[in-house]
Scaffold this active site. Structure first.
Site, PDB file in Angstrom:
ATOM      1  N   GLY A  89       0.957  -1.122  -0.090  1.00 50.34           N
ATOM      2  CA  GLY A  89       0.019  -0.061   0.031  1.00 50.34           C
ATOM      3  C   GLY A  89       0.784   1.344   0.083  1.00 50.34           C
ATOM      4  O   GLY A  89       1.890   1.341  -0.386  1.00 50.34           O
ATOM      5  N   ARG A  90       0.362   2.368   0.227  1.00 52.31           N
ATOM      6  CA  ARG A  90       0.815   3.687   0.451  1.00 52.31           C
ATOM      7  C   ARG A  90       1.846   3.831   1.645  1.00 52.31           C
ATOM      8  O   ARG A  90       2.923   4.551   2.059  1.00 52.31           O
ATOM      9  CB  ARG A  90       0.198   4.726   0.371  1.00 52.31           C
ATOM     10  CG  ARG A  90      -0.261   4.888  -1.169  1.00 52.31           C
ATOM     11  CD  ARG A  90      -0.755   6.288  -1.349  1.00 52.31           C
ATOM     12  NE  ARG A  90      -2.101   6.275  -0.738  1.00 52.31           N
ATOM     13  CZ  ARG A  90      -2.487   7.523   0.190  1.00 52.31           C
ATOM     14  NH1 ARG A  90      -1.409   8.416   0.381  1.00 52.31           N
ATOM     15  NH2 ARG A  90      -3.676   7.592   0.759  1.00 52.31           N
ATOM     16  N   GLU A  93       5.873   4.171   1.744  1.00 51.06           N
ATOM     17  CA  GLU A  93       6.288   5.115   1.273  1.00 51.06           C
ATOM     18  C   GLU A  93       6.992   6.041   2.620  1.00 51.06           C
ATOM     19  O   GLU A  93       8.300   6.771   2.387  1.00 51.06           O
ATOM     20  CB  GLU A  93       5.427   6.184   0.631  1.00 51.06           C
ATOM     21  CG  GLU A  93       4.933   5.856  -0.661  1.00 51.06           C
ATOM     22  CD  GLU A  93       4.008   6.487  -1.389  1.00 51.06           C
ATOM     23  OE1 GLU A  93       3.223   7.491  -0.456  1.00 51.06           O
ATOM     24  OE2 GLU A  93       3.746   6.545  -2.618  1.00 51.06           O
ATOM     25  N   CYS A 119       3.724  -6.316  -2.294  1.00 50.86           N
ATOM     26  CA  CYS A 119       3.397  -5.092  -3.400  1.00 50.86           C
ATOM     27  C   CYS A 119       4.550  -3.945  -3.004  1.00 50.86           C
ATOM     28  O   CYS A 119       5.632  -3.904  -3.263  1.00 50.86           O
ATOM     29  CB  CYS A 119       1.983  -4.671  -2.677  1.00 50.86           C
ATOM     30  SG  CYS A 119       1.387  -3.340  -3.839  1.00 50.86           S
ATOM     31  N   HIS A 120       3.944  -2.579  -2.383  1.00 49.30           N
ATOM     32  CA  HIS A 120       4.789  -1.609  -2.062  1.00 49.30           C
ATOM     33  C   HIS A 120       5.808  -1.660  -0.847  1.00 49.30           C
ATOM     34  O   HIS A 120       6.715  -1.014  -0.646  1.00 49.30           O
ATOM     35  CB  HIS A 120       4.220  -0.438  -2.040  1.00 49.30           C
ATOM     36  CG  HIS A 120       3.560   0.141  -3.309  1.00 49.30           C
ATOM     37  ND1 HIS A 120       2.590  -0.430  -4.013  1.00 49.30           N
ATOM     38  CD2 HIS A 120       4.176   1.214  -4.269  1.00 49.30           C
ATOM     39  CE1 HIS A 120       2.296   0.183  -5.192  1.00 49.30           C
ATOM     40  NE2 HIS A 120       3.243   1.278  -5.334  1.00 49.30           N
ATOM     41  N   TYR A 139       5.225  -4.760  -6.758  1.00 49.97           N
ATOM     42  CA  TYR A 139       4.218  -4.063  -7.384  1.00 49.97           C
ATOM     43  C   TYR A 139       5.147  -3.468  -8.633  1.00 49.97           C
ATOM     44  O   TYR A 139       6.161  -2.864  -8.528  1.00 49.97           O
ATOM     45  CB  TYR A 139       3.305  -3.062  -6.852  1.00 49.97           C
ATOM     46  CG  TYR A 139       2.298  -2.457  -7.786  1.00 49.97           C
ATOM     47  CD1 TYR A 139       1.099  -3.131  -7.865  1.00 49.97           C
ATOM     48  CD2 TYR A 139       2.353  -1.336  -8.326  1.00 49.97           C
ATOM     49  CE1 TYR A 139       0.093  -2.741  -8.804  1.00 49.97           C
ATOM     50  CE2 TYR A 139       1.591  -0.869  -9.270  1.00 49.97           C
ATOM     51  CZ  TYR A 139       0.233  -1.441  -9.355  1.00 49.97           C
ATOM     52  OH  TYR A 139      -0.698  -1.302 -10.313  1.00 49.97           O
TER      53      TYR A 139
END
Length: 193
Positions: A89-90, A93, A119-120, A139
């Site tokens: 997900g985010r 970050e 993923c992320h 991802y």
């Protein structure tokens, strides 16, 4: 089956399925899973994001569920855990900007303990500089980071996982069955029917 103590790293706007599903699956099997987020304590919540693949050039995003953390990040001592899971997900970050997060991830890599990332979540691995010489997936938008960090990016079907030693990675939540199954093998967890 020996119960494993697993650190589960998530955060605000981590992907909903990539937080809820592995956390619950690993508990269901009998492992002791400690969900944490920097700056938060046991009982605090994170809000997730729902990422879906609806035909556009990238995933769509919607507000997800609240997820209650069961362990305080300040209480984490990496050496006490058998493995770590990194949600996508985010959240990665900003989680990759936290020095303690990077130190924790480096501990698992240096100690050759199982690491599962999806993923992320792989962005945390690249920021911690632990993918050099490894084969992994993520991802697709994270592929350039994997390559720049010295890893070999494997382009696989969204339902597949990649295993390199004790590192288990997957591109997104549709890979949960393969990703969790491979992680359980790396953990030494056997399910008999």
């Amino acid at each position: 089956m020996a119960q494993k103590k697993i650190l589960f790293l998530t955060g605000d706007y981590a992907e909903d399925y990539e937080t809820m599903v592995p956390f619950q699956m690993l508990q269901m099997i009998g492992h002791d899973v400690h969900a944490v987020c920097p700056g938060k304590a046991a009982g605090d919540k994170v809000i997730t994001a729902i990422h879906d693949f609806e035909g556009e050039q990238t995933y769509s995003e919607k507000r997800g569920h609240y997820f209650v953390l069961n362990t305080s990040f300040s209480d984490v001592h990496a050496q006490e855990y058998d493995a770590i899971v990194l949600a996508g997900g985010r959240a990665p970050e900003y989680l990759r900007l936290d020095k303690k997060v990077l130190e924790i991830v480096r501990h698992f890599a240096d100690a050759d303990k199982p690491i599962a990332a999806i993923c992320h979540g792989i962005q945390i691995l690249t920021a911690a500089d632990v993918v050099r010489g490894k084969k992994l997936t993520a991802y697709p938008a994270v592929a350039p980071e994997v390559t720049m960090a010295g890893g070999t990016y494997e382009s696989v079907n969204v339902h597949e996982a990649v295993v390199d030693g004790k590192l288990v990675t997957a591109p997104a939540w549709p890979a949960h069955p393969a990703w969790i199954a491979e992680f359980l093998k790396v953990l030494g967890t056997q399910i008999t029917l």
